[in-house]
Design an enzyme around this catalytic site. Structure first.
Site, PDB file in Angstrom:
ATOM      1  N   CYS A 117      60.707  49.332 102.230  1.00 41.62           N
ATOM      2  CA  CYS A 117      61.874  48.828 102.982  1.00 41.62           C
ATOM      3  C   CYS A 117      61.414  47.252 103.050  1.00 41.62           C
ATOM      4  O   CYS A 117      62.226  46.531 103.221  1.00 41.62           O
ATOM      5  CB  CYS A 117      62.220  49.388 104.222  1.00 41.62           C
ATOM      6  N   HIS A 257      65.443  45.375 110.099  1.00 45.49           N
ATOM      7  CA  HIS A 257      65.442  46.540 109.301  1.00 45.49           C
ATOM      8  C   HIS A 257      66.379  47.435 109.886  1.00 45.49           C
ATOM      9  O   HIS A 257      66.173  47.940 111.035  1.00 45.49           O
ATOM     10  CB  HIS A 257      64.213  47.018 108.867  1.00 45.49           C
ATOM     11  N   ASN A 287      70.620  53.194 106.432  1.00 49.11           N
ATOM     12  CA  ASN A 287      69.265  52.578 105.887  1.00 49.11           C
ATOM     13  C   ASN A 287      69.476  52.374 104.487  1.00 49.11           C
ATOM     14  O   ASN A 287      69.276  53.128 103.687  1.00 49.11           O
ATOM     15  CB  ASN A 287      68.270  53.370 106.487  1.00 49.11           C
TER      16      ASN A 287
END
Ligand code: UT7
Length: 330
Positions: A117, A257, A287
Site C-alpha cells: 500500500c 492510508h 482500503n
C-alpha cells in the site's frame, strides 16, 4: 544541520475514478460470517466499490486523464507516468505503459511501482526526486487497484477490508509557491510474511496444489500488521515532521492510508491533532491499498478543504512491510 529538502514543486491537478458498484457491509453479511457492526467498529469501513470487468489499467487511465485535464496539460507534456499498484492487470506488461498508450502520452516513460500500500508514497517520492533533480518536468502519479480480483471472498479476515479504485496527481517543476519539505521511505523485510500473495510466480509457480490451497489470493496477518503499524508509525511521523522542520500543529492536513480508523485515531491522539485535520474516506471506499491516499487527497482538494498554501502530510504502510511519508505545501 537542516534536513529540510525545500524543493519547489507544484501539484497541477488531481483525478479519481471508482467503479459504480457499491458493496456494503450488509451485502457482505450474506457472503461471509461477519456483521456490519464488527466491520464498522473494528475498521470504520461501511462500503467499498467493486469493479465489474474493468481492469486496473482502465481505472488508472480514467483517474490519470482527469488529473491531466485538471492540470490543463496535454498528454504529450507528461514525461513520466508512475503507477503504484499491487493488483496489476498482469505482472508484465505493467499498468503504466498501458496507461501511457491510452492517454497518448507519446513523450512519457512509464513503469509500475510495487511496494504494498506504500507504493503511493514511494511513487510520489520518486516523482518529487525526479522533478527536484531536473530529470522530469511533469509527472503523472497514479495509484490504482482492482483488489477484488485477488481477494479470497471466503476469507472474512481480508474480504471485508479492501475496495477498488484509482486516484492520480500531476506534479510539476517550477516555482508556484508549493514546496516539498520532506520525503522518507522505510522498509522492514523481516516482516514480509505479514501480507502476501504467495503463489503464481517464481517462489510458488501456479499448480493444482496452489489453486487448491487458495494461494493465489491475498493472505494477511491483520493483527500483526495492526501492532506493527501502531508501534512504528507515530514515532516515524514525528521524525518526518522534524526533518521538515514543522511541528504537528503546522501540518494543515493529515492524509493517512485508509486502512483502519483505529490506526488513524491512534496517531492523531498521540500527536494531539484534532480529527478534523485528517481526510477520511475509508467509510465509503474501504482500503484501496496504493490508491487510498490519492482518493482522499483528490476529494479534499475538490470539496475545498485543502487550499493553496496548505501543508499536507501523506503517509502509508503496507506489504513488505514498507512505510513512508511525504510533507509538502501547495
Ligand atoms: O493496507 C494493508 C495493511 N493492512 C492493514 O492495515 C490491516 C491492519 N489490521 C487491521 O486493520 C485489523 O487488525 C483488522 C481489522 C484486520 C482486524 O482487527 P483486530 O481487532 O486486529 O481483530 P483480530 O484479527 O484480532 O480478530 C479478532 C476476532 C477474531 O475472532 P476470535 O479469534 O477472537 O474469536 C477473528 O476471527 O475477530 C474475528 N474476525 C471477524 N469477525 C467478524 C476477523 N474478521 C472478522 C470479520 N467479521 N470480518
Amino acid at each position: 544541520m537542516s534536513d529540510r529538502l525545500g524543493i519547489p514543486v507544484r501539484i497541477l491537478g488531481t483525478g479519481k475514478y471508482v467503479p459504480e458498484r457499491v458493496l456494503s457491509n450488509f451485502d457482505l453479511e450474506k457472503v461471509v460470517d461477519t456483521t456490519d457492526e464488527w466491520i464498522t467498529t473494528r475498521t470504520g469501513i461501511k462500503e467499498r466499490r467493486i469493479s465489474e470487468g474493468e481492469l486496473t489499467s482502465d481505472l488508472a487511465y480514467k483517474a490519470g486523464l482527469e488529473a491531466i485535464e485538471d492540470a490543463g496539460l496535454k498528454a504529450e507534456e507528461i514525461d513520466m507516468i508512475l503507477v503504484a499498484t499491487n493488483s496489476p492487470d498482469t505482472i508484465f506488461p505493467g499498468v503504466a505503459p498501458k496507461v501511457q498508450n491510452l492517454l497518448g502520452a507519446v513523450n512519457a516513460g512509464a513503469c509500475d511501482i510495487q511496494a504494498g500500500c506504500t507504493g503511493c508514497v514511494y511513487a510520489l517520492s520518486m516523482a518529487f526526486a525526479g522533478i527536484g533533480s531536473g530529470m522530469w518536468k511533469n509527472v503523472l502519479v497514479i495509484g490504482a487497484e482492482v483488489l477484488s480480483r485477488i481477494i479470497d471472498w471466503s476469507d472474512r479476515n481480508t474480504c471485508v477490508l479492501f475496495g477498488d479504485g484509482a486516484g492520480a496527481m500531476v506534479i510539476s517543476a517550477g516555482k508556484g509557491g508549493g514546496c516539498l519539505f520532506a520525503a522518507e521511505l522505510r522498509a522492514d523485510g523481516s516482516k514480509s510474511d505479514f501480507i502476501k500473495l504467495p503463489a503464481g510466480l517464481v517462489e510458488r509457480p501456479a499448480s493444482h496444489e496452489t489453486v487448491d490451497n487458495r494461494e493465489h489470493f491475498v493472505q494477511m496477518k491483520g493483527n500483526e500488521v495492526f501492532k506493527f503499524v501502531n508501534k512504528v508509525l507515530p514515532s516515524f511521523l514525528d521524525e518526518v515532521c522534524e526533518k521538515a522542520q514543522l511541528s504537528s500543529e503546522e501540518i494543515d492536513w493529515w492524509i493517512f492510508h485508509q486502512a483502519n480508523m483505529r490506526i488513524i485515531e491512534g496517531v492523531l491522539k498521540r500527536t494531539k491533532q484534532p480529527k478534523e485535520k485528517a481526510v477520511i474516506n475509508l467509510d465509503k471506499y474501504g482500503n484501496t491499498s496504493a490508491a487510498s491516499v490519492f482518493l482522499a487527497f483528490h476529494d479534499a482538494i475538490k470539496d475545498g478543504r485543502i487550499k493553496k498554501g496548505d501543508k499536507v502530510l501523506i503517509t502509508s504502510f503496507g506489504a513488505g512491510m514498507t512505510y513512508g511519508a511525504v510533507i509538502f505545501s501547495l
